[in-house]
Every structure is written in C-alpha cells, then in structure tokens.
Design a protein around this motif. Structure first.
Motif, mmCIF file in Angstrom:
data_model
loop_
_atom_site.group_PDB
_atom_site.id
_atom_site.type_symbol
_atom_site.label_atom_id
_atom_site.label_comp_id
_atom_site.label_asym_id
_atom_site.label_seq_id
_atom_site.Cartn_x
_atom_site.Cartn_y
_atom_site.Cartn_z
ATOM 1 N N ALA A 138 12.152 -10.559 12.324
ATOM 2 C CA ALA A 138 11.827 -9.292 12.042
ATOM 3 C C ALA A 138 10.207 -9.279 11.912
ATOM 4 C CB ALA A 138 12.126 -8.514 10.682
ATOM 5 N N ALA A 139 9.896 -7.942 12.556
ATOM 6 C CA ALA A 139 8.435 -7.677 12.632
ATOM 7 C C ALA A 139 7.655 -7.418 11.367
ATOM 8 C CB ALA A 139 8.142 -6.411 13.610
ATOM 9 N N PRO A 140 6.680 -7.603 11.473
ATOM 10 C CA PRO A 140 5.818 -7.404 10.028
ATOM 11 C C PRO A 140 6.164 -6.048 9.290
ATOM 12 C CG PRO A 140 4.310 -8.223 11.757
ATOM 13 C CD PRO A 140 5.549 -7.802 12.650
ATOM 14 N N HIS A 141 6.403 -4.868 10.222
ATOM 15 C CA HIS A 141 6.475 -3.745 9.346
ATOM 16 C C HIS A 141 8.094 -3.262 9.078
ATOM 17 C CE1 HIS A 141 7.894 -3.159 13.855
ATOM 18 N NE2 HIS A 141 8.772 -2.119 13.134
ATOM 19 N N GLN A 142 9.001 -4.149 9.149
ATOM 20 C CA GLN A 142 10.217 -4.165 8.602
ATOM 21 C C GLN A 142 10.344 -5.122 7.206
ATOM 22 O OE1 GLN A 142 12.108 -5.945 12.036
ATOM 23 N NE2 GLN A 142 12.955 -4.063 12.661
ATOM 24 N N PRO A 143 11.171 -4.431 6.423
ATOM 25 C CA PRO A 143 11.366 -5.034 5.075
ATOM 26 C C PRO A 143 11.439 -6.381 4.993
ATOM 27 C CG PRO A 143 12.392 -2.872 5.097
ATOM 28 C CD PRO A 143 11.890 -3.422 6.488
ATOM 29 N N SER A 144 12.560 -6.849 5.760
ATOM 30 C CA SER A 144 12.767 -8.288 5.649
ATOM 31 C C SER A 144 11.764 -9.172 5.813
ATOM 32 C CB SER A 144 13.998 -8.642 6.688
ATOM 33 O OG SER A 144 13.774 -8.294 7.915
ATOM 34 N N SER A 145 10.687 -8.960 6.557
ATOM 35 C CA SER A 145 9.408 -9.775 6.677
ATOM 36 C C SER A 145 8.792 -9.822 5.256
ATOM 37 C CB SER A 145 8.506 -9.117 7.680
ATOM 38 O OG SER A 145 8.856 -9.174 8.957
ATOM 39 N N ARG A 146 8.576 -9.084 4.523
ATOM 40 C CA ARG A 146 8.017 -9.336 3.124
ATOM 41 C C ARG A 146 9.055 -10.025 2.259
ATOM 42 N NH1 ARG A 146 6.384 -5.245 -1.345
ATOM 43 N NH2 ARG A 146 4.746 -6.743 -2.195
ATOM 44 N N ARG A 147 10.435 -9.744 2.439
ATOM 45 C CA ARG A 147 11.395 -10.556 1.677
ATOM 46 C C ARG A 147 11.190 -11.953 2.163
ATOM 47 N NH1 ARG A 147 15.497 -6.588 3.628
ATOM 48 N NH2 ARG A 147 15.042 -4.959 2.343
ATOM 49 N N GLN B 79 -4.022 1.082 6.781
ATOM 50 C CA GLN B 79 -4.752 1.198 5.595
ATOM 51 C C GLN B 79 -4.015 1.090 4.353
ATOM 52 O OE1 GLN B 79 -7.997 3.960 5.786
ATOM 53 N NE2 GLN B 79 -9.120 2.659 7.149
ATOM 54 N N ASP B 80 -2.772 1.888 4.539
ATOM 55 C CA ASP B 80 -2.090 1.931 3.149
ATOM 56 C C ASP B 80 -0.770 0.886 3.333
ATOM 57 O OD1 ASP B 80 -0.773 3.004 5.408
ATOM 58 O OD2 ASP B 80 0.268 4.668 4.266
ATOM 59 N N GLU B 81 -0.838 -0.005 4.106
ATOM 60 C CA GLU B 81 0.263 -0.986 4.270
ATOM 61 C C GLU B 81 -0.136 -2.401 4.047
ATOM 62 O OE1 GLU B 81 1.657 -0.711 8.417
ATOM 63 O OE2 GLU B 81 2.268 1.146 8.215
ATOM 64 N N ILE B 82 0.852 -3.369 3.677
ATOM 65 C CA ILE B 82 0.186 -4.693 3.604
ATOM 66 C C ILE B 82 0.124 -5.412 4.716
ATOM 67 C CG2 ILE B 82 1.482 -6.857 2.343
ATOM 68 C CD1 ILE B 82 2.986 -5.070 0.663
ATOM 69 N N ASP B 83 -0.743 -6.253 4.747
ATOM 70 C CA ASP B 83 -1.162 -6.970 6.175
ATOM 71 C C ASP B 83 -0.338 -8.394 5.878
ATOM 72 O OD1 ASP B 83 -2.013 -8.030 8.179
ATOM 73 O OD2 ASP B 83 -4.249 -8.036 7.588
ATOM 74 N N LEU B 84 1.064 -8.168 6.633
ATOM 75 C CA LEU B 84 1.891 -9.484 6.325
ATOM 76 C C LEU B 84 1.401 -10.634 7.154
ATOM 77 C CD1 LEU B 84 5.413 -7.959 5.855
ATOM 78 C CD2 LEU B 84 4.121 -9.504 4.240
ATOM 79 N N PRO B 85 1.119 -10.288 8.500
ATOM 80 C CA PRO B 85 0.550 -11.370 9.482
ATOM 81 C C PRO B 85 -0.460 -12.078 8.636
ATOM 82 C CG PRO B 85 0.598 -9.511 10.936
ATOM 83 C CD PRO B 85 1.107 -9.009 9.391
#
Length: 130
Positions: free
Chosen positions: A9-18, A54-60
């Motif tokens: 999944a891409a960084p903006h998708q919830p499964s990336s953070r999971r 700016q209001d998002e988590i920088d997962l990469p």
C-alpha cells in the motif's frame, strides 16, 4: 520469532501506517524482522520524492528512520519501482532519468527477495494490496 513483512500500500493508505506500527511492535517485543519488502504501490514508502501534507504523517520518513535505526533489510521491488518512477542512482543513470528518489537504506531488488524472506521467516505478514 522471525517475521518478514510485505507492504503493498501507498503511504497515504491506512495499511501503510498499520504495517509500520506492526513492525515497531515486533521489534519492541524482541522478535526479529528478517526483511521488509515493498511491492506494488508500497514502493512509494521508500521514495524520498513523496511529500506528505502538513497535517499528515510523513510515513516514508518514518519508515526510513525505522529501517536505519534497527539496521533492517529494506527491499524495494525493482520492477514495481521502475513502473512508478522510484529509481536509485544506478537505475536513473541506466534509463537516462535526471533524478533518483530511492536511496539507502533501501535497496532495489527482485521478487526473489520476497520468496527468500518467506523461506527464512517464521511468518510472512502482508499489508495492503488487492
């Protein structure tokens, strides 16, 4: 226990953070991650060209930090990366592109790395995908 983790999944998708939270929990519990494998849109998690709002988590950035901190084997599928313009210096030069967006700690490699990880891990955990 030895884990291999595949992220589709891409960084903006919830499964990336999971996937990141799961990987952090694996290490915190004293288990081992034998390989992180980024495939399909998951390759964007290894790209320094991805800019989070700016209001998002920088997962990469968080993935890079995590891999660096724990000296993990972070593999990005080369075929998926090429199709998405996520290139390292070598591939950028090979295809006469002006920019590279995949740098250490990431390495570009083939699906054989995922197969190998599956063979040496006790569990292969996948996040995202169709």
């Amino acid at each position: 226990m030895k884990f291999a983790i595949a992220l589709f999944a891409a960084p903006h998708q919830p499964s990336s953070r999971r996937a990141l939270r799961f990987a952090q929990a694996v290490i915190a519990q004293g288990h081992e991650i034998v390989r992180l494998f980024f495939y399909q849109d998951g390759v964007y998690n290894a790209s320094s060209a991805v800019v989070s709002g700016q209001d998002e988590i920088d997962l990469p950035s968080q993935w890079r930090e995590f891999v660096d901190q724990h000296q993990l084997d972070g593999v990005v599928c080369i075929a998926a990366a090429l199709r998405r313009g996520a290139l390292n210096d070598e591939e950028a030069a090979r295809y006469s592109r002006t920019a590279a967006s995949v740098q250490a700690p990431w390495q570009l490699s083939g699906l054989g790395q995922l197969h190998e990880a599956n063979q040496i891990a006790d569990r292969l955990i996948c996040f995202g995908g169709a």
